[in-house]
Write a protein that holds these residues in place. Structure first.
Motif, mmCIF file in Angstrom:
data_model
loop_
_atom_site.group_PDB
_atom_site.id
_atom_site.type_symbol
_atom_site.label_atom_id
_atom_site.label_comp_id
_atom_site.label_asym_id
_atom_site.label_seq_id
_atom_site.Cartn_x
_atom_site.Cartn_y
_atom_site.Cartn_z
ATOM 1 N N SER A 1 -14.403 2.438 -7.581
ATOM 2 C CA SER A 1 -12.939 2.309 -7.543
ATOM 3 C C SER A 1 -12.550 0.907 -7.100
ATOM 4 N N ASP B 1 -9.827 5.384 -13.506
ATOM 5 C CA ASP B 1 -10.613 5.715 -12.316
ATOM 6 C C ASP B 1 -10.757 7.230 -12.195
ATOM 7 N N GLU B 2 -11.872 7.735 -12.622
ATOM 8 C CA GLU B 2 -12.153 9.175 -12.601
ATOM 9 C C GLU B 2 -10.966 9.997 -13.116
HETATM 10 MG MG MG Z 1 -13.459 6.162 -6.396
#
Ligand code: MG
Ligand code: ATP
Lengths: 400, 246
Positions: free
Chosen positions: B46, B166-167
């Motif tokens: 991240s 991000d995910e």
């Molecule tokens: Mg992360």
């Protein structure tokens, strides 16, 4: 005195707090609703009944303390305005990363919250006079401002901090500046969280403003005391004073209630029933009447400054200012109207999300149109109005 | 110009106090390329994405977007962010705005578009992500998968050159993961440059040309998805893969 009546900045509804389902009012809230109706009906019936059945002390008392009510509003509105500014500074200070400002703001909040308001008022008016002599009005406003600034600061802090960090990040990631993100994303959400507790602060201040009567300011309580000591009608006078405070507080607490619940209502695409609309109109009218009274209080303060202007010009411009604030509120896309106005606004059958300029103007009209009429009614019927009317037409406004 | 990588990361370090979240990361992303980043929790995935659009300020090292080195200056950063879309794990839709308002905010405020033009684009994008009927809904009225698709549309409305994810699917119920991945696959096919933190192997295999394995703030291994999943070179990669693949 500031004490338990103090709704602390609740941890704030969950950031998405206005999304909760309001269809199931929990029983506690239901009994509060019923209690509200009983209290307000009883208060109104008693006041009107007494004025009709025993006009001799009661109508006179209403006329006498009515003037004081205007002063109470004046003190409250002016102090609240300053307290909001001070509170914003304190709240931003408490959320600041700069530790100097943070400590400074925290110190202010801690110290002020530890001293009773009455003690603060005495200190400002009597103790400080050793060095600077402040008039009673300045002292009153200063005391209320400083005291409430601390509480409101905490409310603001809670509101700003209740907005998840991801909101600012998402806005910045789109390329918005920090200011734009604040304006379009953070503040509109924080306002929803902050508005109800600030409304409660306003109500608390309205009541606490009775403390300024110790500084020889002719607010409602003081006027009552003057009347009672002249006529010895202690029971009648103080009963009415208490009931008028109650009535005003009840009405404003309903406004706060609508602000809180109106927000969640807006989110659901529930059909709006006829009763709903009627209730909305009634509530709006009652509230508008009070806005009328507040406007008078404002005008009186303004009129001190612009005594030469014809009263009605001032009246109209004040209404315009109010309306413009309202318009701005929509125009900055704060979106779904919080509060009672929204209920009435359903009359236009609009989606109340992003009004066009035309729709916003229509709302503005809806807001200001009833005001002159209501004001006239107020002047005709209420003793307060008469007194005000006399002041406006015969003398330069001022009190001593 | 068009041959230079669109993202150039050189010797990037990021420290949070004593935590060395990124330790000398260098990475190039070509135009139109999809890079998938995987790695254990806390490995700095991240942080790497957030440094690219400067939600985190690097401790040292340089990042260039489309040949322009990004320094601290506010105006430049905002301009860059308008060209770099980001999709978050938690969607981060604006809950007080309708879907359409969420999408048009960026174009209207940042690009100063007329409302009508922005709304037209919003409708087009909602078609693209497959939920045209939700234009006037509020985020709370949508499922997680729908919210994430709106978030993607919101980013696309800025017509970015690069998209960071991000995910994007890890907060979603299993049955909604596919609808979001499909949208992302479409985007990849349209030639969007994407940096994606995701452990969805299917997506990596179908869309990514390269996959990056990170651990403890460093890039440990960088290769094609096929090779990484079938023949990882490093011990740490093997251990990690055995964990996520069971
Ligand atoms: Mg992360
Ligand atoms: N704002 C912050 N303040 C302090 N430490 C941070 C911050 N953000 C990240 N870190 C730390 O930096 C390291 C890398 O974090 P990062 O979020 O980039 O990892 P990640 O690979 O995305 O992990 P995950 O898979 O859990 O999302 C972690 O040790 C984390 O605790």
């Amino acid at each position: 005195m500031k004490s338990e009546s103090h709704p602390h900045p609740r941890p704030g509804p969950h950031p998405h707090g206005w999304q909760q389902d309001d269809s199931a009012l929990i029983p506690r809230e239901r009994s509060l609703q019923i209690a509200w109706w009983i209290a307000i009906v009883a208060a109104v019936v008693f006041i009107i009944g007494a004025a009709i059945i025993k006009p001799v002390p009661y109508r006179e008392i209403i006329g006498f303390i009515g003037d004081g009510l205007v002063v109470t509003f004046q003190v409250t509105i002016v102090s609240m305005t300053f307290a909001l500014i001070l509170g914003l500074i304190a709240g931003l200070g408490r959320t600041a990363t700069n530790s100097f400002f943070n400590i400074l703001a925290s110190l202010y909040v801690e110290v002020i919250r530890g001293i009773p308001l009455l003690a603060q008022l005495f200190w400002i008016y009597y103790a400080m006079s050793k060095y600077i002599k402040l008039g009673p009005q300045v002292s009153a406003v200063l005391g209320l401002t400083i005291c409430y600034g601390a509480y409101i600061g905490e409310t603001f802090r809670g509101g700003i901090q209740s907005i998840p960090k991801g909101q600012m990040e998402a806005a910045r990631a789109l390329g918005l500046t920090r200011g734009q993100a604040m304006r379009y994303v953070i503040i509109p959400q924080a306002v929803r969280v902050i508005l109800p507790p600030v409304g409660n602060e306003f109500i608390a201040m309205l009541k606490d403003s009775s403390l300024v009567s110790v500084l020889a300011i002719s607010d409602m309580l003081r006027r009552g005391r003057e009347y009672a000591s002249r006529t010895f009608a202690y029971f009648e006078t103080y009963t009415l004073v208490a009931l008028v405070y109650l009535l005003v507080t009840l009405i404003f607490s309903r406004v706060v209630f609508y602000i809180e619940h109106g927000m969640s209502r807006q989110d659901k695409d529930k059909p709006v029933t006829l009763m709903h609309r009627l209730a909305g109109v009634v509530v709006d009218l009652v509230v508008l009447d009070f806005i009328g009274l507040i406007v008078y209080a404002l005008i009186q303060s303004l009129a001190l400054v612009v005594a030469e202007l014809p009263v009605y010009t001032v009246l109209l411009s004040a209404m315009l200012v109010l309306g413009l604030i309202y318009l701005l509120f929509f125009w900055t896309r704060m979106g779904r109207t919080p509060g009672m106005m929204a209920v009435g606004l359903r009359l236009f059958g609009e989606r109340d999300t992003h009004p066009t300029l035309g729709q916003a103007l229509k709302r503005l009209l809806f807001l200001i149109l009833p005001l002159p009429g209501l004001s006239l009614l107020w002047m005709q019927w209420s003793p307060t109005g008469e007194a005000l009317h006399d002041r406006f037409t015969h003398t330069r406004v001022g009190r001593d | 110009m068009s041959t230079t990588p669109i993202v150039q990361i050189r010797n990037l370090h990021k420290r949070f106090g004593r935590v060395h979240a990124l330790n000398d990361v260098s990475l190039d992303v070509e135009r139109g390329e999809v890079v998938v980043i995987i790695g254990p929790s806390g490995s700095g995935k991240s942080t790497l994405l957030r440094c690219v659009n400067r939600l985190e300020v690097p401790t040292s090292g340089t990042i260039s977007i489309d040949g322009v080195e990004i320094r601290g200056d506010e105006h430049q950063v905002n301009q860059m962010r308008a060209e770099v879309g980001m999709v978050f794990q938690q969607f981060n839709l604006f809950p007080h705005m309708t879907v359409t308002e969420n999408i048009i905010l960026g174009p209207m405020v940042v690009h100063k578009w007329e409302r009508d033009r922005a709304v037209a684009l919003a409708h087009q994008l909602l078609d693209k992500v497959g939920i045209p009927e939700k234009a006037d809904a509020y985020p709370e009225q949508l499922s997680g998968g729908q919210q994430q698709r709106v978030a993607i549309a919101r980013s696309l409305a800025m017509q970015p050159k690069i998209m960071l994810f991000d995910e994007p699917t890890s907060a979603l119920d299993p049955e909604m993961i596919k609808e979001v991945l499909d949208v992302m696959l479409d985007l990849a096919r349209d030639g969007m440059t994407m940096m994606v933190v995701s452990h969805e192997m299917g997506f990596a295999r179908n869309a990514a040309r390269r996959i990056v394995f990170m651990d403890q703030g460093q890039i440990i291994e960088m290769t094609t998805p096929e090779l990484l999943y079938t023949a990882p070179q490093h011990e740490r990669t093997k251990r990690f893969l055995s964990q996520i693949l069971h």
